[in-house]
Write a protein that holds these residues in place. Structure first.
Motif, PDB file in Angstrom:
ATOM      1  N   LEU A   1       1.123  -1.495   0.371  1.00 27.69           N
ATOM      2  CA  LEU A   1      -0.009  -0.190   0.079  1.00 27.69           C
ATOM      3  C   LEU A   1       0.812   1.257   0.053  1.00 27.69           C
ATOM      4  O   LEU A   1       0.577   2.344  -0.579  1.00 27.69           O
ATOM      5  CB  LEU A   1      -0.637  -0.551   1.306  1.00 27.69           C
ATOM      6  CG  LEU A   1      -2.063   1.086   1.630  1.00 27.69           C
ATOM      7  CD1 LEU A   1      -3.004   1.044   0.112  1.00 27.69           C
ATOM      8  CD2 LEU A   1      -2.364   1.160   2.441  1.00 27.69           C
ATOM      9  N   GLY A   2       1.585   0.925   0.800  1.00 27.47           N
ATOM     10  CA  GLY A   2       2.780   2.242   0.527  1.00 27.47           C
ATOM     11  C   GLY A   2       3.431   2.382  -0.618  1.00 27.47           C
ATOM     12  O   GLY A   2       3.837   3.781  -0.979  1.00 27.47           O
TER      13      GLY A   2
ATOM     14  N   THR B   1       0.829   4.145  -2.383  1.00 27.16           N
ATOM     15  CA  THR B   1       0.356   5.603  -2.224  1.00 27.16           C
ATOM     16  C   THR B   1       1.817   6.461  -3.008  1.00 27.16           C
ATOM     17  O   THR B   1       1.439   7.443  -3.834  1.00 27.16           O
ATOM     18  CB  THR B   1       0.939   5.752  -0.895  1.00 27.16           C
ATOM     19  OG1 THR B   1      -0.641   5.175  -0.086  1.00 27.16           O
ATOM     20  CG2 THR B   1       0.214   7.245  -0.615  1.00 27.16           C
ATOM     21  N   ARG B   2       2.885   6.229  -2.854  1.00 30.35           N
ATOM     22  CA  ARG B   2       3.977   6.672  -3.571  1.00 30.35           C
ATOM     23  C   ARG B   2       3.802   7.570  -5.103  1.00 30.35           C
ATOM     24  O   ARG B   2       3.961   8.080  -5.799  1.00 30.35           O
ATOM     25  CB  ARG B   2       5.441   6.270  -3.303  1.00 30.35           C
ATOM     26  CG  ARG B   2       6.064   6.619  -1.839  1.00 30.35           C
ATOM     27  CD  ARG B   2       7.251   5.852  -1.545  1.00 30.35           C
ATOM     28  NE  ARG B   2       7.351   4.518  -1.030  1.00 30.35           N
ATOM     29  CZ  ARG B   2       7.249   3.774  -0.324  1.00 30.35           C
ATOM     30  NH1 ARG B   2       6.236   4.204   0.539  1.00 30.35           N
ATOM     31  NH2 ARG B   2       6.798   2.508  -0.759  1.00 30.35           N
TER      32      ARG B   2
END
Length: 386
Positions: free
Chosen positions: A180-181, A184-185
């Motif tokens: 998910l990180g 997001t980036r």
């Protein structure tokens, strides 16, 4: 429907079982089963990523959808393809694999999950190992062989995939391919690229400065799509470090590398340096191999590089900045000019080196400490007789 996820254990079926799934050309749903894949029969391997999509390097680069397929920790060795050194990640149909259970991180011999039934073929359509080998070659053109592999056939066993199809990004996450990180980036980058940095917005330098400032707040990567600084017409520098497998190198800083790239094409002697390599700058890595021969995916012809390139261990594309094909799991190796690298004596290295013989790990490992990146244009660069 694909059920395997990144990190799952599988067992490669026997030769006989796999041959029963193939047509007379050694393919299943037009995906070639390549001869070197036989060596994995009976082995238990972990799923690297679900291969539900891929970037097309045969036609103008775009996204393609794939059904019932995964990537394992396996790459092409080129032995059946004239010594091609691209080391592409192999595609595996789920029909060629059997899921197995897992206990304490070790594949179990007793916890078998019910395997998917093999595709049925008519007896007369059964394939032989000789036919699989025969399927690696097309008709010669002007006396030169034309090779057929998964990379050259990719448009045949895939379907078009629009970048705006949200389902692919849901599957990127639910399959374990992407954290998910990382997603997001990726969204943050796309916002800056398409909203603030689009040519019609004319924000240019101020937007890039703001992007770098924003990224610096949490240790992120600066804006990755800057062009080279060499004037058009000036010869790009060439270095001959004679790097060999196992040598330790440092990739130069982004600014140092930009000084070796022609501004109009962002290339050094025909080989492009892409945004996907920017997070890699400044790191220390080991040389995996020198690249002098490769198959042009568009024609199947063997090509030779005028100026050799090198592949570094664990350096492949993560599609962080790849327009219209974000988070592609194909993990194409980058090719580096020696002008972008500097040799490091073993005794001078005081920091961990991104180097592993089993580099493909879990999604959390990839998104955390490894910083694996590569050139999104690796497939495109293969078409340049650089």
């Amino acid at each position: 429907m694909t059920t395997l996820r990144a990190g799952d254990w599988v067992e490669v079926r026997s030769r006989e079982e796999i041959l029963r799934t193939l047509d007379k050309n050694g393919r299943l749903d037009e995906m070639p089963f390549m001869p070197q894949m036989f060596e994995y029969c009976g082995q238990r391997l972990r799923v690297y990523k679900r291969a539900h999509k891929a970037c097309d390097t045969v036609n103008p680069v775009a996204g393609r959808r794939i059904s019932s397929s995964v990537h394992l920790d396996t790459r092409c060795d080129g032995k059946a393809y004239g010594g091609c050194q691209a080391a592409c990640l192999l595609f595996w149909k789920e029909a060629w694999l059997k899921p197995v259970g897992e206990s304490a991180g070790i594949p179990s011999t007793s916890e078998h999950v019910e395997a998917r039934p093999l595709p049925e073929r008519a007896a007369e359509a059964a394939c032989s190992e000789q036919e699989v080998w025969k399927g690696t070659r097309g008709a010669d053109v002007e006396g030169q062989p034309r090779y057929i592999c998964q990379a050259t056939q990719l448009p045949r066993f895939t379907q078009p995939l629009a970048w705006w199809d949200v389902r692919q990004y849901v599957e990127d996450y639910t399959s374990g391919n992407t954290s998910l990180g990382r997603m997001t980036r990726g969204v943050i980058y796309l916002f800056f690229w398409h909203i603030l940095l689009a040519k019609k917005r004319k924000l240019g330098r101020p937007a890039r400065v703001f992007y770098d400032w924003f990224q610096g707040l949490w240790g992120g990567i600066p804006f990755p799509k800057r062009v080279g600084t060499l004037p058009v017409g000036q010869m790009a520098p060439c270095s001959d470090l004679n790097l060999q497998p196992g040598d330790l190198v440092r990739m130069k800083s982004y600014e140092e590398i930009r000084a070796t790239l022609v501004s109009s094409s962002n290339t050094n002697r025909g080989l492009s340096f892409d945004a996907e390599l920017v997070p890699f700058c400044g790191g220390k890595y080991r040389v995996k191999t020198r690249v002098t021969r490769f198959i042009d995916e568009k024609t199947g012809a063997m090509k030779s590089l005028k100026t050799p390139a090198v592949i570094l261990e664990n350096v492949w594309c993560q599609s962080r900045y790849s327009d219209c094909r974000m988070f592609c799991p194909r993990s194409i190796y980058a090719w580096c000019r020696e002008a972008w690298l500097e040799r490091i004596p073993e005794e001078a290295s005081h920091h961990p080196v991104l180097s592993s013989s089993r580099a493909i790990g879990s999604s959390s490992e990839r998104d955390g400490t490894e910083r694996i990146v590569a050139n999104e244009a690796a497939g495109h660069a293969r078409r340049h007789n650089a």
